[in-house]
Write a protein that holds these residues in place. Structure first.
Motif, PDB file in Angstrom:
ATOM      1  N   ILE A 192       0.841  -1.193   0.000  1.00  0.00           N
ATOM      2  CA  ILE A 192       0.000   0.000   0.000  1.00  0.00           C
ATOM      3  C   ILE A 192       0.877   1.245   0.000  1.00  0.00           C
ATOM      4  CG2 ILE A 192      -1.683   1.336   1.325  1.00  0.00           C
ATOM      5  CD1 ILE A 192      -2.833  -1.260   2.372  1.00  0.00           C
ATOM      6  N   GLU A 193       0.684   2.083  -0.975  1.00  0.00           N
ATOM      7  CA  GLU A 193       1.435   3.326  -1.081  1.00  0.00           C
ATOM      8  C   GLU A 193       0.546   4.487  -0.640  1.00  0.00           C
ATOM      9  OE1 GLU A 193       4.566   3.822  -1.813  1.00  0.00           O
ATOM     10  OE2 GLU A 193       5.128   1.775  -2.405  1.00  0.00           O
ATOM     11  N   LEU A 194       0.854   5.046   0.518  1.00  0.00           N
ATOM     12  CA  LEU A 194       0.137   6.205   1.036  1.00  0.00           C
ATOM     13  C   LEU A 194       1.149   7.305   1.335  1.00  0.00           C
ATOM     14  CD1 LEU A 194      -2.271   4.527   3.644  1.00  0.00           C
ATOM     15  CD2 LEU A 194      -2.890   5.339   1.362  1.00  0.00           C
ATOM     16  N   GLU A 201      -2.821   9.796   9.451  1.00  0.00           N
ATOM     17  CA  GLU A 201      -4.258   9.746   9.741  1.00  0.00           C
ATOM     18  C   GLU A 201      -4.689   8.312  10.068  1.00  0.00           C
ATOM     19  OE1 GLU A 201      -8.644  10.729   7.788  1.00  0.00           O
ATOM     20  OE2 GLU A 201      -6.826  11.460   6.803  1.00  0.00           O
ATOM     21  N   ALA A 202      -4.187   7.338   9.303  1.00  0.00           N
ATOM     22  CA  ALA A 202      -4.516   5.942   9.592  1.00  0.00           C
ATOM     23  C   ALA A 202      -4.019   5.547  10.974  1.00  0.00           C
ATOM     24  CB  ALA A 202      -3.898   5.036   8.524  1.00  0.00           C
ATOM     25  N   TYR A 203      -2.841   6.046  11.341  1.00  0.00           N
ATOM     26  CA  TYR A 203      -2.261   5.749  12.642  1.00  0.00           C
ATOM     27  C   TYR A 203      -3.093   6.356  13.766  1.00  0.00           C
ATOM     28  CZ  TYR A 203       1.583   4.828  15.949  1.00  0.00           C
ATOM     29  OH  TYR A 203       2.346   4.352  16.992  1.00  0.00           O
ATOM     30  N   MET A 204      -3.616   7.554  13.547  1.00  0.00           N
ATOM     31  CA  MET A 204      -4.428   8.215  14.557  1.00  0.00           C
ATOM     32  C   MET A 204      -5.733   7.467  14.802  1.00  0.00           C
ATOM     33  SD  MET A 204      -3.787  12.334  14.022  1.00  0.00           S
ATOM     34  CE  MET A 204      -4.633  12.448  12.462  1.00  0.00           C
ATOM     35  N   ILE A 205      -6.154   6.664  13.828  1.00  0.00           N
ATOM     36  CA  ILE A 205      -7.384   5.886  13.964  1.00  0.00           C
ATOM     37  C   ILE A 205      -7.108   4.485  14.490  1.00  0.00           C
ATOM     38  CG2 ILE A 205      -9.309   4.847  12.674  1.00  0.00           C
ATOM     39  CD1 ILE A 205      -9.015   7.220  10.685  1.00  0.00           C
ATOM     40  N   LEU A 206      -6.137   3.811  13.898  1.00  0.00           N
ATOM     41  CA  LEU A 206      -5.897   2.397  14.180  1.00  0.00           C
ATOM     42  C   LEU A 206      -4.754   2.166  15.155  1.00  0.00           C
ATOM     43  CD1 LEU A 206      -6.171   1.138  10.482  1.00  0.00           C
ATOM     44  CD2 LEU A 206      -7.951   1.032  12.245  1.00  0.00           C
ATOM     45  N   GLY A 207      -4.008   3.231  15.486  1.00  0.00           N
ATOM     46  CA  GLY A 207      -2.819   3.047  16.291  1.00  0.00           C
ATOM     47  C   GLY A 207      -1.789   2.249  15.511  1.00  0.00           C
ATOM     48  N   GLY A 208      -0.804   1.728  16.175  1.00  0.00           N
ATOM     49  CA  GLY A 208       0.203   0.915  15.493  1.00  0.00           C
ATOM     50  C   GLY A 208      -0.084  -0.565  15.656  1.00  0.00           C
ATOM     51  N   LEU A 216      -6.496  -2.872   6.052  1.00  0.00           N
ATOM     52  CA  LEU A 216      -6.577  -1.858   5.012  1.00  0.00           C
ATOM     53  C   LEU A 216      -6.396  -2.510   3.644  1.00  0.00           C
ATOM     54  CD1 LEU A 216      -4.443   0.982   6.649  1.00  0.00           C
ATOM     55  CD2 LEU A 216      -6.942   0.863   6.482  1.00  0.00           C
ATOM     56  N   GLU A 217      -7.228  -2.123   2.687  1.00  0.00           N
ATOM     57  CA  GLU A 217      -7.194  -2.721   1.359  1.00  0.00           C
ATOM     58  C   GLU A 217      -6.399  -1.860   0.387  1.00  0.00           C
ATOM     59  OE1 GLU A 217     -10.930  -4.092  -0.217  1.00  0.00           O
ATOM     60  OE2 GLU A 217     -11.800  -4.207   1.785  1.00  0.00           O
ATOM     61  N   LYS A 218      -5.573  -2.523  -0.388  1.00  0.00           N
ATOM     62  CA  LYS A 218      -4.770  -1.843  -1.396  1.00  0.00           C
ATOM     63  C   LYS A 218      -5.674  -1.282  -2.501  1.00  0.00           C
ATOM     64  CE  LYS A 218      -0.931  -2.752  -4.593  1.00  0.00           C
ATOM     65  NZ  LYS A 218       0.022  -3.795  -5.089  1.00  0.00           N
ATOM     66  N   GLY A 219      -5.370  -0.065  -2.924  1.00  0.00           N
ATOM     67  CA  GLY A 219      -6.116   0.543  -4.019  1.00  0.00           C
ATOM     68  C   GLY A 219      -7.427   1.181  -3.626  1.00  0.00           C
ATOM     69  N   VAL A 220      -7.746   1.173  -2.327  1.00  0.00           N
ATOM     70  CA  VAL A 220      -8.988   1.774  -1.831  1.00  0.00           C
ATOM     71  C   VAL A 220      -8.631   3.049  -1.074  1.00  0.00           C
ATOM     72  CG1 VAL A 220     -10.978   1.444  -0.314  1.00  0.00           C
ATOM     73  CG2 VAL A 220     -10.085  -0.481  -1.642  1.00  0.00           C
ATOM     74  N   ASN A 225     -11.709   3.008   3.182  1.00  0.00           N
ATOM     75  CA  ASN A 225     -11.228   1.919   4.038  1.00  0.00           C
ATOM     76  C   ASN A 225     -11.775   2.053   5.453  1.00  0.00           C
ATOM     77  OD1 ASN A 225      -9.449  -0.276   3.219  1.00  0.00           O
ATOM     78  ND2 ASN A 225      -8.106   1.289   2.362  1.00  0.00           N
ATOM     79  N   ILE A 226     -11.744   3.268   5.999  1.00  0.00           N
ATOM     80  CA  ILE A 226     -12.224   3.486   7.363  1.00  0.00           C
ATOM     81  C   ILE A 226     -13.726   3.246   7.433  1.00  0.00           C
ATOM     82  CG2 ILE A 226     -12.417   5.162   9.230  1.00  0.00           C
ATOM     83  CD1 ILE A 226      -9.558   4.040   8.604  1.00  0.00           C
ATOM     84  N   ASP A 227     -14.471   3.713   6.429  1.00  0.00           N
ATOM     85  CA  ASP A 227     -15.910   3.432   6.384  1.00  0.00           C
ATOM     86  C   ASP A 227     -16.173   1.929   6.367  1.00  0.00           C
ATOM     87  OD1 ASP A 227     -17.057   5.992   6.458  1.00  0.00           O
ATOM     88  OD2 ASP A 227     -16.714   6.298   4.324  1.00  0.00           O
ATOM     89  N   ASN A 228     -15.404   1.202   5.554  1.00  0.00           N
ATOM     90  CA  ASN A 228     -15.592  -0.251   5.448  1.00  0.00           C
ATOM     91  C   ASN A 228     -15.271  -0.970   6.752  1.00  0.00           C
ATOM     92  OD1 ASN A 228     -16.316   0.078   2.774  1.00  0.00           O
ATOM     93  ND2 ASN A 228     -14.300  -0.466   1.968  1.00  0.00           N
ATOM     94  N   LEU A 229     -14.298  -0.469   7.488  1.00  0.00           N
ATOM     95  CA  LEU A 229     -13.864  -1.137   8.714  1.00  0.00           C
ATOM     96  C   LEU A 229     -14.746  -0.822   9.915  1.00  0.00           C
ATOM     97  CD1 LEU A 229      -9.962  -0.767   8.480  1.00  0.00           C
ATOM     98  CD2 LEU A 229     -11.326  -2.811   8.079  1.00  0.00           C
ATOM     99  N   PHE A 230     -15.348   0.391   9.927  1.00  0.00           N
ATOM    100  CA  PHE A 230     -16.062   0.820  11.126  1.00  0.00           C
ATOM    101  C   PHE A 230     -17.550   1.107  10.927  1.00  0.00           C
ATOM    102  CE2 PHE A 230     -11.662   1.923  12.190  1.00  0.00           C
ATOM    103  CZ  PHE A 230     -11.576   1.496  13.500  1.00  0.00           C
ATOM    104  N   PHE A 231     -17.965   1.549   9.740  1.00  0.00           N
ATOM    105  CA  PHE A 231     -19.292   2.144   9.636  1.00  0.00           C
ATOM    106  C   PHE A 231     -20.270   1.432   8.707  1.00  0.00           C
ATOM    107  CE2 PHE A 231     -16.314   5.585  10.756  1.00  0.00           C
ATOM    108  CZ  PHE A 231     -16.841   5.911  11.992  1.00  0.00           C
TER     109      PHE A 231
END
Length: 485
Positions: A192-194, A201-208, A216-220, A225-231
């Motif tokens: 995953i290239e971010l 931002e991902a770290y602030m949500i998921l921690g380490g 997290l899905e590649k290409g999304v 991704n956050i919507d898919n994981l939580f909402f």
């Protein structure tokens, strides 16, 4: 032997290597919060090659666990075994099987050990007897045990005052990834290239937490991704918060109460304030809960300059818990694109500011490295005071400093942590606030040390008429660097 799929964990791997090279029997205990990668580390290090391995099951009965334990021994032993009636039988059978192995080194892995200790099962008594009377005498035996239930691991194994006192050869606490390790994990393991801003931002949500990051899905896009994981309906991490505490701590109710209370008080609470908030009585249960939450990196405890130990503050710093309580727990679940739809709104930006502060507090060593003070003896504090009138009748406003570094070279860094999607601009009013805060701090503490304003930001401070007040800067890129030893 170690796998190149292991990200970071250099220090932990070095400990494992030394234990394997030790000529005496070794009991090595790994602990840490659930999903942090304890099982992955051990299995990858040994390439999943063990002389025996067994994993406890959450809320399984003693009879179910014994049956599965028997099946595992039979699979390794290669022949049927007699029925196991209790854990004493189980460990006797394990000894019988291990005694048949003619090897220079025997490696045994018991995963999720606390889940084997079901009520009235006598598991701990059987395990203690087996290790003291048999295992500890086998110089070639290397026993690795893991457990996510920190309270159990600390009370019954690592910190045991009974039969296992002093028997653990080495305990290893596995902490979450830092930002640099998170970046490496996403690129190397997930492809995953971010941008670093997105990784932050991902770290602030998921921690380490590797388990969450692996979802997290590649290409999304990250927001999707956050919507898919939580909402979205059936989101895999929507109920994770509740399960996390149930699996970590036996008496999870008090842990829930503490964490939820602290989530409402961003600047932290004293022990007495926590007691009042959760309606509990003073005693050992609260002490144990606070200690376990601290040891699992859910909380931070700090004493402000000039304050006594009884005034120490506890602050919720677990990023996953902060995000879940703020956005997921109170969300009705009707908007499956909640995170995408609140982009740029005030509630999210307020959370970003606070979450970024917590990220910085998880990367203190990187901040010191960026300031070139890693070799200087220093203490990290916060500080606050209410408005007051001094003895000369002068009125002073209140002040709050979330992070200050008190150094032995007679300098104190006042660290301002600011999250922004561009360079951070200092206004005339903010510059005056910073100067007033220094004056208040000196009036209260009577310090003669030099005060330096340090800004920790995403993209740095914008140079303008008011930026000269900043003596040093730390940027997001600095937080991604490997910390010095």
């Amino acid at each position: 032997m170690p796998s190149d799929r292991i990200i970071g964990r250099t220090y932990e791997q070095a400990i494992i290597k030394r234990c394997l090279e030790n000529e005496e029997a070794q009991l090595i205990a790994l602990y840490g919060r659930r999903r942090v990668g304890k099982t992955f580390l051990i299995k990858e290090y040994f390439n999943d090659q063990f002389d025996f391995v067994f994993t406890g099951m959450f809320e399984a009965s003693r009879d179910v666990l014994l049956l599965q334990f028997q099946k595992r021994i039979e699979a390794f032993y290669g022949k049927p075994c007699k029925r196991l009636h209790n854990w004493f039988d189980a460990f006797d059978m394990l000894s019988e099987y291990l005694d048949t192995l003619d090897k220079e080194r025997i490696v045994v892995f018991l995963d999720e050990l606390p889940w084997m200790d079901t009520p009235r099962s006598n598991f701990l008594q059987a395990f203690t007897l087996w290790w003291n009377e048999w295992g500890s005498r086998k110089q070639h035996l290397k026993l690795f045990v893991c457990g996510s239930s920190t309270s159990w691991m600390m009370s019954n194994l690592i910190g045991d005052k009974g039969g296992l006192y002093g028997r653990v050869s080495r305990s290893i606490y596995l902490s979450p990834f830092n930002l640099g390790e998170t970046e490496q994990f996403l690129k190397q393991s997930k492809g995953i290239e971010l941008s670093r801003y997105q990784i932050l931002e991902a770290y602030m949500i998921l921690g380490g937490i590797p388990y969450y990051l692996n979802m997290l899905e590649k290409g999304v896009p990250l927001s999707v991704n956050i919507d898919n994981l939580f909402f979205k309906q059936g989101a895999p991490l929507r109920s994770e918060f509740n399960f996390l505490f149930r699996s970590l701590f036996k008496e999870s109710k008090i842990y829930y109460s503490i964490v939820r209370a602290l989530a409402k008080h961003r600047k932290g609470m004293t022990r007495q304030e926590i007691l009042a908030a959760i309606g509990a009585k003073e005693g050992g249960a609260l002490t144990e809960a606070l200690t376990n939450l601290l040891q699992c990196d859910f909380l931070r405890k700090f004493t402000a300059i000039g304050k006594k130990e009884r005034d120490a503050l506890y602050q919720l710093t677990d990023l996953f818990s902060l995000f879940h309580i703020k956005f997921v727990g109170e969300n009705s679940g009707q908007d499956q694109h909640f995170w995408t739809n609140i982009m740029g709104q005030g509630g999210k930006m307020e959370w970003c500011g606070y979450a970024f502060e917590q990220v910085c507090l998880h990367h203190i060593q990187q901040i010191k490295d960026a300031l070139s003070i890693s070799g200087v003896l220093s203490n990290v504090h916060s500080w606050s005071c209410k408005a007051f009138t001094d003895k000369d009748g002068n009125q002073w406003s209140g002040a709050q400093i979330d992070l200050l570094i008190d150094r032995s070279d007679n300098v104190i860094n006042f660290c301002e942590m600011k999250f922004s999607n561009t360079e951070y601009g200092i206004s005339a009013d903010y510059e005056e606030k910073l100067r007033n805060r220094v004056a208040v701090f000196k009036a209260i503490t009577k310090t003669r040390k030099a005060i330096q304003h340090t800004f920790v930001t995403t993209y740095g401070v914008r140079h303008n008429l008011h930026s000269a007040i900043v003596q040093s800067e730390v940027t997001m890129d600095d937080l991604f660097k490997s910390p010095s030893a």
